[in-house]
Design an enzyme around this catalytic site. Sequence first.
Site, PDB file in Angstrom:
ATOM      1  N   GLU A 175       0.814  -1.212   0.000  1.00 51.55           N
ATOM      2  CA  GLU A 175       0.000   0.000   0.000  1.00 51.55           C
ATOM      3  C   GLU A 175       0.853   1.271   0.000  1.00 51.55           C
ATOM      4  O   GLU A 175       0.892   2.030   0.997  1.00 51.55           O
ATOM      5  CB  GLU A 175      -0.980  -0.015   1.185  1.00 51.55           C
ATOM      6  CG  GLU A 175      -1.931  -1.193   1.113  1.00 51.55           C
ATOM      7  CD  GLU A 175      -3.026  -1.186   2.167  1.00 51.55           C
ATOM      8  OE1 GLU A 175      -2.955  -0.397   3.121  1.00 51.55           O
ATOM      9  OE2 GLU A 175      -3.974  -1.972   2.031  1.00 51.55           O
ATOM     10  N   GLU A 359      -5.615  -7.837  -0.871  1.00 58.15           N
ATOM     11  CA  GLU A 359      -6.336  -7.685   0.403  1.00 58.15           C
ATOM     12  C   GLU A 359      -7.783  -7.316   0.123  1.00 58.15           C
ATOM     13  O   GLU A 359      -8.064  -6.478  -0.749  1.00 58.15           O
ATOM     14  CB  GLU A 359      -5.759  -6.547   1.275  1.00 58.15           C
ATOM     15  CG  GLU A 359      -4.474  -6.866   1.959  1.00 58.15           C
ATOM     16  CD  GLU A 359      -3.976  -5.727   2.851  1.00 58.15           C
ATOM     17  OE1 GLU A 359      -4.803  -4.925   3.344  1.00 58.15           O
ATOM     18  OE2 GLU A 359      -2.755  -5.644   3.037  1.00 58.15           O
TER      19      GLU A 359
HETATM   20  O1  IFM Z   1      -4.769  -3.575   8.647  1.00 58.34           O
HETATM   21  C1  IFM Z   1      -4.626  -2.931   7.418  1.00 58.34           C
HETATM   22  C2  IFM Z   1      -3.407  -3.459   6.705  1.00 58.34           C
HETATM   23  O2  IFM Z   1      -2.257  -3.260   7.452  1.00 58.34           O
HETATM   24  C3  IFM Z   1      -3.226  -2.783   5.374  1.00 58.34           C
HETATM   25  N1  IFM Z   1      -4.440  -2.790   4.617  1.00 58.34           N
HETATM   26  C4  IFM Z   1      -5.648  -2.403   5.254  1.00 58.34           C
HETATM   27  C5  IFM Z   1      -5.831  -3.154   6.534  1.00 58.34           C
HETATM   28  C6  IFM Z   1      -7.144  -2.743   7.223  1.00 58.34           C
HETATM   29  O3  IFM Z   1      -7.125  -1.388   7.525  1.00 58.34           O
END
Ligand code: IFM
Length: 445
Positions: A175, A359
């Site tokens: 990210e 994710e």
């Molecule tokens: O927990 C986070 C993760 O570290 C990165 N992506 C989003 C998740 C939820 O906020």
Amino acid sequence: MPSRDLRDTFSIRRSDFPDGFLFAVATSAYQIEGHAHGGAGPTHWDSFAKQPGKVDRGEDGALACDHYHRWAEDLDLIAQAGLDAYRFSTSWARIMPDGKTLNPEGLDFYDRLVDGMLERGIKPMATLYHWELPQALADKGGWTSREIPQRFAEFSRVVGARLGDRLYSTAPVNEPWCVAWLSHYEGYHAPGLANLGAAARAMHHVALAHGLSIEALRSEDVPNLGAACNMEYALPATDRDADVAAAEIYDGIYNRWFVGAMTKGEYPEDVLDGLSDLMPDRWQDDMKVISQPIDWMGINYYTCKRIIGTGKAWPAYGTVDGPLPKTDMGWEVCPEGFDWLLRRTAREYTGDLPLFITENGMANGDKPGRDDLERIDYLDRHLEVARDLVADGVPLRGYTIWSLLDNYEWTLGYDKRFGLIHVDFADFARTPKASYYALARALAE
Ligand code: IFM
């Protein structure tokens, strides 16, 4: 909250996807391992958590889920769910406590973890950096400094040399938007800056870190290299011109900056209009290394945002509440955005490059003894979109759930529960939730 009848089963099953489609689950190092163990060095999250008011209850990742000691149990749970792959991350501060000196114990930990996955038939999907910057590097200016991408390339080379022969896939930075914009402009994550100049430098240095890391990993013959970019569906709150323009800028900063740099070697013009005066010198010279070929693109997706124009200085956007049902993060459940962003990314940036959802998931107010039917519904609705995308020829090759375990949710501490598995933070007991069992059934069918 429910948008349709909640059930304890998925409507989707493995057979709705082509053979070889990967079902995975994700975690990250600082959020689960317990950074107090194994000689890990201090990170900028440890110091951020100590600053009053930055992190709920001042919580940090010192103990987290004690995965450092319980990793074998956690891998067993992944295997028993019938998942194909595990997306984990390596902690820079565990492997190099001061950002440059090797802690052999740290690298050994990931060596055991990767072997443990392979022994159980789980594909290891590594992410090298999921936010725990060694404090020694934060002290040098962190991502605002050009030295950090160079150090990160060296770290990548060391990890690649040791683990690369056994990894299924590797992405340098999780990210990039969060590492750069959320942390240096919005001030919400460590180091908590709210400074457009710092954000511009970080937006470039994080992209450069991606490119230099890919180069270092390739030099160590690490196969199957990609990226994990998060995206949010930006909707103008109204059809007022100011809101439409602000949503475009929001989309550019969030969704087009990094993917454009990595796939085309270009930053979006509309965002450069606001940042170009603040960018590091000669940034253009780095675009070639940033855009060197990768083997896949990963997208992390959770929600949409309603954007308004604020009339203030650039970037002049704000967000307002939307009408859709919300998760425990207050995030709207919006599978339409998932569909839109994946199609747009494939059409305008990645073409035939394999895509992975790296994710997707939700925080829910889970309590032992109460089934997390909302999570089953959330995942099922996004999986339905994934199935339709694949059927329409979008080259989506896998889907990863965030997260295996309830864990440390950064500024929100341990309160937000994203896991398929409940963690009792008093004794670290793991208890699979209804969503875990429902997923196991869907994958077995
Ligand atoms: O927990 C986070 C993760 O570290 C990165 N992506 C989003 C998740 C939820 O906020």
